[in-house]
Scaffold this active site. Structure first.
Site, PDB file in Angstrom:
ATOM      1  N   ASP A  92      72.116  77.814  23.973  1.00 48.05           N
ATOM      2  CA  ASP A  92      70.987  78.275  23.167  1.00 48.05           C
ATOM      3  C   ASP A  92      70.302  77.083  22.502  1.00 48.05           C
ATOM      4  O   ASP A  92      70.955  76.292  21.826  1.00 48.05           O
ATOM      5  CB  ASP A  92      71.556  79.233  22.101  1.00 48.05           C
ATOM      6  CG  ASP A  92      70.502  80.018  21.383  1.00 48.05           C
ATOM      7  OD1 ASP A  92      69.338  79.592  21.361  1.00 48.05           O
ATOM      8  OD2 ASP A  92      70.858  81.069  20.809  1.00 48.05           O
TER       9      ASP A  92
ATOM     10  N   HIS B 269      67.641  77.348  20.294  1.00 49.33           N
ATOM     11  CA  HIS B 269      66.895  77.701  19.069  1.00 49.33           C
ATOM     12  C   HIS B 269      67.538  77.022  17.864  1.00 49.33           C
ATOM     13  O   HIS B 269      68.641  77.373  17.472  1.00 49.33           O
ATOM     14  CB  HIS B 269      66.898  79.223  18.877  1.00 49.33           C
ATOM     15  CG  HIS B 269      66.171  79.974  19.932  1.00 49.33           C
ATOM     16  ND1 HIS B 269      66.794  80.443  21.057  1.00 49.33           N
ATOM     17  CD2 HIS B 269      64.869  80.329  20.037  1.00 49.33           C
ATOM     18  CE1 HIS B 269      65.912  81.069  21.810  1.00 49.33           C
ATOM     19  NE2 HIS B 269      64.728  81.003  21.229  1.00 49.33           N
TER      20      HIS B 269
END
Ligand code: B12
Length: 144
Positions: free
Chosen positions: A20, A22
């Site tokens: 991920d 983010h």
């Protein structure tokens, strides 16, 4: 060894699990935790379960805070609590937050999924840093 006043506030290991990328929420939370006086090890993005656990052992952490935004949190977090137990930190406080739902799942269902995986608290999107800090202050006090 006795803990310094600053250490008494709590030691946290945080990061974003899996593949991920983010990072914005992670950075905002880190800033807020440090400002409140927590000791923070931030693994940033692409952290594995092993990275979290090794860092928690090294820092003698009170809590591990797992972030996940990209929709693979359940898969990435399977067996996390069991691995903590194997590593000798089975009673560590485990939080997860971010965007944990995929599709139209109700929040109650999402929360239950992660509680069943052994997380102590599960935070929805739009969680404010102060909400997390309040919970940490309560949970770390109870543990001591
Ligand atoms: C910006 C963004 C991106 C940027 C990220 C830039 C970066 N380097 O950070 C880019 C363009 C790279 C991106 C990529 C992708 N994205 Co994106 N992205 C977003 C977006 C628009 C905003 C995220 C954000 O930064 N918000 C601002 C911060 C401050 O808020 P936050 O992250 O939610 O964090 C807060 C809380 O959630 C909470 N929190 C966060 N982490 C934690 C951890 C703990 C422990 C706790 C307690 C609380 C907590 O506290 C924070 C502060 O309030 C969201 C949609 C949205 N509006 O949320 C989609 C979103 C997260 N992305 C999504 C998707 C699908 C992707 C991609 C897979 C798209 C694709 N097909 O390629 C890729 C992922 C690639 C990868 N490997 O990660 C989906 C996820 C869907 C899901 N979970 O089911 C979303 C929700 C968009 C959507 N509605 O579909 N994305």
């Amino acid at each position: 060894m006795s803990k310094t006043v600053k250490e008494k506030k709590g030691t946290l290991v945080m990061g974003v699990i899996g593949y991920d990328s983010h990072v914005i929420g992670n950075r905002i939370l880190e800033y807020a935790f440090r400002k409140k006086g927590f000791n923070v090890t931030n693994l940033g993005i692409f952290a594995s379960q092993k990275d979290f656990i090794n860092a928690a052992i090294e820092a003698d952490a009170d809590a591990i805070l797992v972030g996940s935004l990209y929709g693979h949190a359940e898969l990435d977090c399977k067996g996390f609590r069991e691995k903590c137990i194997e590593a000798g930190i089975g009673d560590i406080i485990l939080y997860i937050g971010g965007n944990l739902a995929v599709g139209e799942k109700k929040w109650e269902e999402v929360e239950k999924t992660f509680l069943d995986l052994g997380f102590n608290r599960v935070f929805p999107p739009q969680t404010l840093p102060n909400d997390v800090i309040e919970c940490l202050e309560q949970d770390i006090k109870i543990k001591e």
